[in-house]
Design an enzyme around this catalytic site. Structure first.
Site, mmCIF file in Angstrom:
data_model
loop_
_atom_site.group_PDB
_atom_site.id
_atom_site.type_symbol
_atom_site.label_atom_id
_atom_site.label_comp_id
_atom_site.label_asym_id
_atom_site.label_seq_id
_atom_site.Cartn_x
_atom_site.Cartn_y
_atom_site.Cartn_z
ATOM 1 C CG ASP A 81 -2.103 0.945 1.099
ATOM 2 O OD1 ASP A 81 -2.226 1.627 0.053
ATOM 3 O OD2 ASP A 81 -2.914 1.004 2.046
ATOM 4 N N GLY A 97 -6.930 8.933 0.627
ATOM 5 C CA GLY A 97 -7.955 8.451 -0.309
ATOM 6 C C GLY A 97 -9.219 7.972 0.401
ATOM 7 C CD GLU A 103 -5.711 2.536 2.710
ATOM 8 O OE1 GLU A 103 -5.703 2.779 1.502
ATOM 9 O OE2 GLU A 103 -5.413 3.382 3.569
HETATM 10 C C1 5RP Z 1 -5.637 5.830 0.745
HETATM 11 C C2 5RP Z 1 -4.241 5.903 1.225
HETATM 12 C C3 5RP Z 1 -3.169 6.052 0.227
HETATM 13 O O1 5RP Z 1 -2.239 5.050 0.416
HETATM 14 C C4 5RP Z 1 -2.496 7.380 0.405
HETATM 15 O O2 5RP Z 1 -3.479 8.394 0.351
HETATM 16 C C5 5RP Z 1 -1.439 7.611 -0.681
HETATM 17 O O3 5RP Z 1 -2.056 7.798 -1.906
HETATM 18 P P1 5RP Z 1 -1.236 8.053 -3.233
HETATM 19 O O4 5RP Z 1 -0.527 6.789 -3.568
HETATM 20 O O5 5RP Z 1 -2.311 8.415 -4.242
HETATM 21 O O6 5RP Z 1 -0.291 9.194 -2.993
HETATM 22 O O7 5RP Z 1 -3.957 5.844 2.412
HETATM 23 O O8 5RP Z 1 -6.562 5.795 1.806
#
Ligand code: 5RP
Length: 224
Positions: A81, A97, A103
């Site tokens: 992630d 996000g 998560e």
């Molecule tokens: C979603 C998250 C994402 O991992 C975090 O926002 C990073 O996003 P990106 O890869 O678009 O920078 O925690 O809930």
């Protein structure tokens, strides 16, 4: 390299860390989208995936990777992630996000958490990115008052509901020097479903994309 190129490079490198013929956990966000794109080349070596959002589920299914529930997979050997911020102890702020609840659950169910990120996310101190706090709508104002009492400045994420039907208070100004303590304290407020501090269960490995390529960083290499 642009930020997107760094994200893609980190995502591609993480594919090499995957075990064969196992279920894997897949996060959410633009960096994970690059990871899923890279999974297409090895999809026959992957038994299936537990996904943390509808967006990731759609992309996984599009490339032919079966998506299963955590009940079907059981504990996962690996979870990949992104993060909004990650520090030298591999503690993270996540939830930009809005998928933080799923998560956190999948991270907890996984033996190894591999964070993929571009170098703008790698910080000496957590807290520039406002901490997402997921709340049951009826408790929103009470939780906001508690967060203010704790030194934070909560702001409701407008026109946004999580996939579980909750609201998010993006909270700046909290002192995150003791991230495990803060993660637990926020989750003790009635009405809070989860918060975006991933400190009780940090990442085990960070695959960082930067101008010179990618680097694999572990906690033992960063501690002290
Ligand atoms: C979603 C998250 C994402 O991992 C975090 O926002 C990073 O996003 P990106 O890869 O678009 O920078 O925690 O809930």
């Amino acid at each position: 390299m642009t930020q997107d190129e760094k994200k893609r490079a980190a995502a591609q490198r993480a594919v090499a860390l995957l075990p064969r013929d196992e279920y894997i956990g897949v996060g959410t966000g633009s960096t994970v989208n690059y990871f899923i794109e890279a999974l297409a080349a090895v999809k026959d070596d992957i038994r299936g995936a537990v996904s943390t959002s509808r967006a990731s589920t759609e992309l996984l299914q599009k490339i032919g990777i079966p998506v299963v529930t955590l009940a079907q997979s059981g504990r996962l050997p690996i979870y990949v992630d992104g993060a909004d911020e990650i520090n030298r102890s591999l503690h993270m702020i996540k939830g930009g996000g809005g998928a933080l609840l799923a998560e956190k659950i999948v991270a907890h169910a996984s033996e190894r958490f591999v964070c993929i990120a571009d170098d703008s996310k790698y910080v000496a101190k957590l807290g520039t990115f406002p901490l997402p706090v997921e709340v049951v709508p009826m408790a929103r104002s009470l939780v906001a008052q508690e967060l203010i009492r704790m030194g934070g400045k909560p702001e409701l994420r407008v026109n946004f509901l999580t996939e579980s039907g909750h609201e998010i208070l993006d909270t700046s100004g909290l002192n995150l020097d003791l991230p495990v303590t803060m993660e637990e304290a926020i989750n003790h407020i009635p009405g809070v479903m989860e918060n975006g501090l991933f400190a009780r269960r940090p990442a085990d490995v960070l695959v960082l994309g930067h101008d010179k390529g990618t680097e694999v960083i572990t906690v033992s290499a960063t501690a002290g």
